[in-house]
Design a protein around this motif. Structure first.
Motif, PDB file in Angstrom:
ATOM      1  N   THR A   1      39.240  40.145  55.252  1.00  0.00           N
ATOM      2  CA  THR A   1      39.874  39.629  54.044  1.00  0.00           C
ATOM      3  C   THR A   1      39.617  40.516  52.828  1.00  0.00           C
ATOM      4  OG1 THR A   1      37.952  38.210  53.652  1.00  0.00           O
ATOM      5  CG2 THR A   1      39.818  37.234  54.834  1.00  0.00           C
ATOM      6  N   GLY A   2      38.640  41.418  52.941  1.00  0.00           N
ATOM      7  CA  GLY A   2      38.368  42.322  51.835  1.00  0.00           C
ATOM      8  C   GLY A   2      39.076  43.655  51.934  1.00  0.00           C
ATOM      9  N   VAL A   3      39.753  43.910  53.066  1.00  0.00           N
ATOM     10  CA  VAL A   3      40.420  45.197  53.268  1.00  0.00           C
ATOM     11  C   VAL A   3      41.501  45.437  52.217  1.00  0.00           C
ATOM     12  CG1 VAL A   3      42.032  46.408  54.804  1.00  0.00           C
ATOM     13  CG2 VAL A   3      39.912  45.456  55.708  1.00  0.00           C
ATOM     14  N   ALA A   4      42.219  44.381  51.831  1.00  0.00           N
ATOM     15  CA  ALA A   4      43.323  44.544  50.872  1.00  0.00           C
ATOM     16  C   ALA A   4      42.861  45.200  49.579  1.00  0.00           C
ATOM     17  CB  ALA A   4      43.962  43.187  50.571  1.00  0.00           C
ATOM     18  N   GLY A   5      41.623  44.905  49.150  1.00  0.00           N
ATOM     19  CA  GLY A   5      41.130  45.455  47.895  1.00  0.00           C
ATOM     20  C   GLY A   5      41.085  46.967  47.852  1.00  0.00           C
ATOM     21  N   TYR A   6      41.004  47.620  49.004  1.00  0.00           N
ATOM     22  CA  TYR A   6      40.945  49.086  49.030  1.00  0.00           C
ATOM     23  C   TYR A   6      42.310  49.724  48.784  1.00  0.00           C
ATOM     24  CZ  TYR A   6      36.226  48.502  50.750  1.00  0.00           C
ATOM     25  OH  TYR A   6      34.898  48.165  50.869  1.00  0.00           O
ATOM     26  N   PHE A   7      43.365  48.933  48.773  1.00  0.00           N
ATOM     27  CA  PHE A   7      44.695  49.448  48.470  1.00  0.00           C
ATOM     28  C   PHE A   7      45.089  49.152  47.021  1.00  0.00           C
ATOM     29  CE2 PHE A   7      44.549  48.990  53.007  1.00  0.00           C
ATOM     30  CZ  PHE A   7      45.274  50.057  53.489  1.00  0.00           C
ATOM     31  N   PHE A   8      44.176  48.530  46.264  1.00  0.00           N
ATOM     32  CA  PHE A   8      44.423  48.167  44.876  1.00  0.00           C
ATOM     33  C   PHE A   8      43.534  49.006  43.971  1.00  0.00           C
ATOM     34  CE2 PHE A   8      46.089  44.839  47.338  1.00  0.00           C
ATOM     35  CZ  PHE A   8      46.851  43.965  46.578  1.00  0.00           C
ATOM     36  N   GLU A   9      43.743  48.868  42.670  1.00  0.00           N
ATOM     37  CA  GLU A   9      42.891  49.544  41.700  1.00  0.00           C
ATOM     38  C   GLU A   9      42.892  48.760  40.404  1.00  0.00           C
ATOM     39  OE1 GLU A   9      46.036  52.772  39.822  1.00  0.00           O
ATOM     40  OE2 GLU A   9      44.893  53.319  41.606  1.00  0.00           O
ATOM     41  N   SER A  10      41.943  49.075  39.531  1.00  0.00           N
ATOM     42  CA  SER A  10      41.820  48.434  38.235  1.00  0.00           C
ATOM     43  C   SER A  10      41.729  46.918  38.391  1.00  0.00           C
ATOM     44  CB  SER A  10      43.000  48.832  37.341  1.00  0.00           C
ATOM     45  OG  SER A  10      42.824  48.350  36.027  1.00  0.00           O
ATOM     46  N   ARG A  11      42.393  46.169  37.517  1.00  0.00           N
ATOM     47  CA  ARG A  11      42.358  44.709  37.546  1.00  0.00           C
ATOM     48  C   ARG A  11      42.794  44.152  38.890  1.00  0.00           C
ATOM     49  NH1 ARG A  11      46.601  40.445  35.366  1.00  0.00           N
ATOM     50  NH2 ARG A  11      48.074  42.061  35.937  1.00  0.00           N
ATOM     51  N   ALA A  12      43.687  44.852  39.584  1.00  0.00           N
ATOM     52  CA  ALA A  12      44.243  44.347  40.836  1.00  0.00           C
ATOM     53  C   ALA A  12      43.190  44.229  41.933  1.00  0.00           C
ATOM     54  CB  ALA A  12      45.383  45.248  41.301  1.00  0.00           C
ATOM     55  N   VAL A  13      42.079  44.982  41.827  1.00  0.00           N
ATOM     56  CA  VAL A  13      41.023  44.862  42.828  1.00  0.00           C
ATOM     57  C   VAL A  13      40.447  43.450  42.798  1.00  0.00           C
ATOM     58  CG1 VAL A  13      38.754  45.694  43.541  1.00  0.00           C
ATOM     59  CG2 VAL A  13      40.474  47.311  42.739  1.00  0.00           C
ATOM     60  N   THR A  14      40.281  42.924  41.602  1.00  0.00           N
ATOM     61  CA  THR A  14      39.788  41.552  41.472  1.00  0.00           C
ATOM     62  C   THR A  14      40.823  40.559  41.955  1.00  0.00           C
ATOM     63  OG1 THR A  14      38.439  42.188  39.569  1.00  0.00           O
ATOM     64  CG2 THR A  14      38.891  39.854  39.849  1.00  0.00           C
ATOM     65  N   LEU A  15      42.062  40.734  41.553  1.00  0.00           N
ATOM     66  CA  LEU A  15      43.120  39.819  41.975  1.00  0.00           C
ATOM     67  C   LEU A  15      43.348  39.877  43.480  1.00  0.00           C
ATOM     68  CD1 LEU A  15      45.645  40.451  39.068  1.00  0.00           C
ATOM     69  CD2 LEU A  15      44.269  38.394  39.437  1.00  0.00           C
ATOM     70  N   ALA A  16      43.066  41.023  44.098  1.00  0.00           N
ATOM     71  CA  ALA A  16      43.239  41.155  45.547  1.00  0.00           C
ATOM     72  C   ALA A  16      42.344  40.189  46.313  1.00  0.00           C
ATOM     73  CB  ALA A  16      42.951  42.589  45.983  1.00  0.00           C
ATOM     74  N   GLN A  17      41.222  39.789  45.717  1.00  0.00           N
ATOM     75  CA  GLN A  17      40.321  38.858  46.393  1.00  0.00           C
ATOM     76  C   GLN A  17      40.960  37.486  46.591  1.00  0.00           C
ATOM     77  OE1 GLN A  17      37.489  40.510  47.337  1.00  0.00           O
ATOM     78  NE2 GLN A  17      38.456  42.189  46.209  1.00  0.00           N
ATOM     79  N   TYR A  18      41.950  37.168  45.749  1.00  0.00           N
ATOM     80  CA  TYR A  18      42.616  35.869  45.840  1.00  0.00           C
ATOM     81  C   TYR A  18      43.781  35.873  46.823  1.00  0.00           C
ATOM     82  CZ  TYR A  18      40.047  34.388  41.651  1.00  0.00           C
ATOM     83  OH  TYR A  18      39.058  34.042  40.763  1.00  0.00           O
TER      84      TYR A  18
END
Length: 293
Positions: A165-182
């Motif tokens: 469930t945390g893999v998505a965060g590696y495709f994001f950056e900036s604020r989106a890394v936090t939002l990716a957790q949701y």
């Protein structure tokens, strides 16, 4: 990821247009893209989970699950203030909520799987699927053949799901890394979807065992599988919608994330379980060899 998190767990402000971190910026315009900044508006997050102390944890959690399942784009646009620690805590709770029914299903299959009866002539009992069923049983045997192996699989499955469930965060950056957790919010519905499938197959097999009209359960079984596939599809779409809205991602980035994030997630889950089985099995073999008479 650390750039997006306030060390004290407090929300930081990000530009709603480009996602630039506004920490240390006193100007009323974003230094990155020049858009006008309304700090009072940005300081209020629309993510209910970040207000759980005032509205209650249970209500805040399920409100957050609902908005990220059914209208993630709207929620992301109105949430320039985000707290990374809160987001990670939400992801861990959601992963655990999805894990529990799956591990219970694994335990039930290990305990009573040999007694299950599938009606003759169905897709699971047909000759076409027999080789696939034998291969699946052979592949799963090392992971569930004994109590120790089953326990290792259960623990490895939990760790693997947390990583997945945390893999998505590696495709994001900036604020989106936090939002990716949701973006894993749709997994919170797993108890309902898995429960529907268990009820469907349980009813079907009981009727088959006692000669009842098991054919009438076919729509229920199909509905259970459709619910699970729909849940996975919504999880995938939520990830892409959050990426597109939060970072204004282009088609190339969306395709890369949409293709590789699920593949990497599944690989991480499988490898976590397999590596734990191999490492612990090796250690057990070494210890046994030292004390063998």
């Amino acid at each position: 990821m650390s750039d997006d998190a306030d060390k004290g767990g407090r929300p930081e402000l990000f530009c709603p247009n480009c996602g630039y971190n506004l920490r240390g910026t006193a100007s009323d315009r974003c230094p990155e893209c020049g858009v006008e900044i309304d700090r009072a508006k940005l300081a209020h997050s629309r993510i209910a989970w970040e207000h759980r102390r005032s509205i209650g944890r249970f209500r805040a959690y399920w409100r957050t699950v609902a908005v990220f399942t059914f209208r993630p784009a709207r929620t992301v646009r109105g949430s320039a203030a985000v707290a990374y620690r809160d987001a990670v805590r939400f992801r861990l709770i959601t992963t655990l909520l999805a894990y529990v029914p799956l591990v219970l299903l694994l335990l039930a299959a290990w305990r009573w799987g040999g007694r299950m009866v599938e009606p003759p002539g169905t897709i699971l009992s047909g000759d076409l699927w027999y080789p696939l069923k034998r291969w699946a049983m052979w592949a799963a045997t090392p992971f569930v053949e004994g109590g120790v192996s089953l326990a290792i699989t259960a623990v490895g499955g939990l760790l693997g799901m947390i990583a997945m469930t945390g893999v998505a965060g590696y495709f994001f950056e900036s604020r989106a890394v936090t939002l990716a957790q949701y973006t894993c919010a749709p997994l919170a519905w797993t108890p309902a979807t898995v429960g529907l499938l268990v009820v469907a197959y349980g009813t079907r097999m009981l009727l088959a065992r006692y000669g009842g009209p098991w054919r009438y359960t076919t729509p229920l079984v199909m509905g259970g599988w459709i619910a699970i596939l729909t849940q996975l599809a919504v999880w995938w779409l939520t990830m892409l919608l959050v990426l597109r809205v939060a970072l204004r991602a282009g088609p190339t980035r969306l395709v890369v994330c949409g293709v590789f994030a699920p593949l990497i997630g599944v690989a991480v889950l499988v490898l976590t379980v397999a590596v734990m089985q191999g490492v612990i099995g090796f250690l057990v073999a070494v210890v046994v060899s030292l004390f063998r008479v």
